[in-house]
Enzyme design. Sequence first.
Site, short mmCIF file in Angstrom:
data_model
loop_
_atom_site.label_atom_id
_atom_site.label_comp_id
_atom_site.label_asym_id
_atom_site.label_seq_id
_atom_site.Cartn_x
_atom_site.Cartn_y
_atom_site.Cartn_z
N ASP A 139 -11.74 -9.53 4.79
CA ASP A 139 -12.99 -9.67 4.01
C ASP A 139 -13.43 -11.14 4.00
O ASP A 139 -14.62 -11.44 4.10
CB ASP A 139 -12.79 -9.20 2.56
CG ASP A 139 -13.24 -7.75 2.36
OD1 ASP A 139 -13.04 -6.94 3.28
OD2 ASP A 139 -13.78 -7.44 1.28
N LYS B 158 4.17 -15.06 3.26
CA LYS B 158 4.41 -15.88 2.07
C LYS B 158 5.92 -16.10 1.99
O LYS B 158 6.59 -15.78 1.01
CB LYS B 158 3.85 -15.14 0.83
CG LYS B 158 3.86 -15.94 -0.46
CD LYS B 158 2.93 -17.14 -0.47
CE LYS B 158 3.14 -17.94 -1.75
NZ LYS B 158 2.40 -19.23 -1.74
N TYR C 246 0.82 -1.21 0.00
CA TYR C 246 0.00 0.00 0.00
C TYR C 246 0.85 1.27 0.00
O TYR C 246 0.42 2.30 -0.50
CB TYR C 246 -0.91 0.03 1.23
CG TYR C 246 -2.19 -0.75 1.08
CD1 TYR C 246 -2.16 -2.12 0.89
CD2 TYR C 246 -3.43 -0.12 1.15
CE1 TYR C 246 -3.33 -2.85 0.79
CE2 TYR C 246 -4.60 -0.84 1.05
CZ TYR C 246 -4.55 -2.19 0.86
OH TYR C 246 -5.72 -2.90 0.75
N ASP D 214 -5.96 -7.19 4.47
CA ASP D 214 -7.13 -6.65 3.75
C ASP D 214 -7.95 -7.81 3.20
O ASP D 214 -9.17 -7.86 3.35
CB ASP D 214 -6.64 -5.74 2.62
CG ASP D 214 -7.79 -5.15 1.83
OD1 ASP D 214 -8.75 -4.68 2.46
OD2 ASP D 214 -7.73 -5.17 0.58
N ASP E 128 -1.72 -18.41 1.45
CA ASP E 128 -2.63 -19.23 0.62
C ASP E 128 -3.27 -20.34 1.47
O ASP E 128 -4.49 -20.53 1.46
CB ASP E 128 -1.91 -19.79 -0.62
CG ASP E 128 -0.59 -20.48 -0.32
OD1 ASP E 128 -0.11 -20.39 0.83
OD2 ASP E 128 -0.03 -21.13 -1.23
C1 IPM Z 1 -10.37 -1.66 3.91
C2 IPM Z 1 -10.60 -1.10 2.53
C3 IPM Z 1 -9.49 -0.11 2.19
C4 IPM Z 1 -8.18 -0.87 2.20
C5 IPM Z 1 -9.69 0.64 0.86
C6 IPM Z 1 -11.00 1.35 0.80
C7 IPM Z 1 -8.55 1.58 0.58
O1 IPM Z 1 -10.70 -2.12 1.59
O2 IPM Z 1 -10.30 -0.86 4.86
O3 IPM Z 1 -10.28 -2.87 4.06
O4 IPM Z 1 -7.82 -1.52 1.20
O5 IPM Z 1 -7.50 -0.82 3.22
MN MN Z 2 -10.72 -4.13 2.49
#
Ligand code: IPM
Ligand code: MN
Length: 388
Positions: A268, A208, A160, A264, A240
């Site tokens: 999710d 990794k 990032y 990240d 992975d």
């Molecule tokens: C998160 C989001 C952010 C990230 C985006 C919106 C920049 O996906 O907070 O998980 O990738 O960190």
């Molecule tokens: Mn995210």
Amino acid sequence: MLVRRLPSKTAHQFGEHAKMKLKVLIVAGDGIGPEVTAEAARILRSVAEWGGHDFEFHEALIGGAAIKAQGTPLPSSTLDTALESDAVLLGAVGGNEFNSLPPDRRPEAGLLQIRQALGGFANLRPAFAHPALAANSPLKPEVIDGADILFVRELLGGLYFGEPRQWDREAGSAWNTMRYTRDEVIRVARIAFELAQKRRKKLTSVDKANVLEVSQLWRATVTEVAKDYPDVALDHQYVDAMSMHLMNTPRNFDVVLTENLFGDILSDESAVITGSLGMLPSATIGGQVNLYEPVHGSAPDIAGKGIANPLGAILTAAMLLRHSANLEQDALAIETAVRKVLEQGYRTADLARSEKDKKMLLSTQAMGKQVHEALNEIIDKRQAMHAV
Ligand code: IPM
Ligand code: MN
């Protein structure tokens, strides 16, 4: 000699009565951000009122909303106010209309800039399988039952922020850099180990290291830090394999420490365990000002309809009370209130799967109100108990 000790309830009561002063900046941002942060803010205001605390709220623009009003995703006035605050509560950033902009002018750039400026490098993302939502997960109830994971995502390094980064259009080539220093790994690892000490004393570090040098540094450094925390069991997983284990045996994990991009992605994925991305809160600590944001993002497809799930934002408010105001009892009360409304069967659209759920469908505001009422009851009972 017999010494009479203070009953613990009385001791506890003294702690509870400390009055907190807190300056909170709300940056609601885009999409469903304003709708869900409004519910979280209402809860924070009431907690302050009921506890006699002095919370001051300010609002500022970020993301697409700031681009439209001021031509930049993070206006300097927003950043200045944020740096003067004790905590920043963020909704979400991003929208389809900005998708063709270069990365440094998109709404997301505003989020990355504020993260960097506030300095928090440890992003805590709890993923908890609420029993009332067990049927919402595509995973079998017996797989997710009891799952309670705390992701610690490094937030200021890796791909990032690593330099160099560029898309060289003429050459038809683009690159980003995944870079970490030893010190950056040490500081986030320490936070993860300390959190593990307060939980089930297990830490899984994800990398990794079979391919990437940066992951080899990561693994070696985490292993070194672990020597200072002999009571915490450390294991390492490749990212992975981890993405699979997370779905197969989520109960095996306690604290999961990982770098920015892996965190990240895995956070999710953990929404599969909780039943909806709308349930996930986060807190970013370790810097000058802590930053609180739900994990779900701006969800432009449902924005403005009043149907977004405010529980991620409300649970984020609980984390704010825990990490920025030292109000652990109030944080727990909010988490209990959320559990109660889910047990009572109330659902927002993202949580309503069965016909029975659909009969209990609530708007964003109505869900916020249910949690508010449940919380009011919990805090009333607590205060009555302390008054005896
Ligand atoms: C998160 C989001 C952010 C990230 C985006 C919106 C920049 O996906 O907070 O998980 O990738 O960190
Ligand atoms: Mn995210």
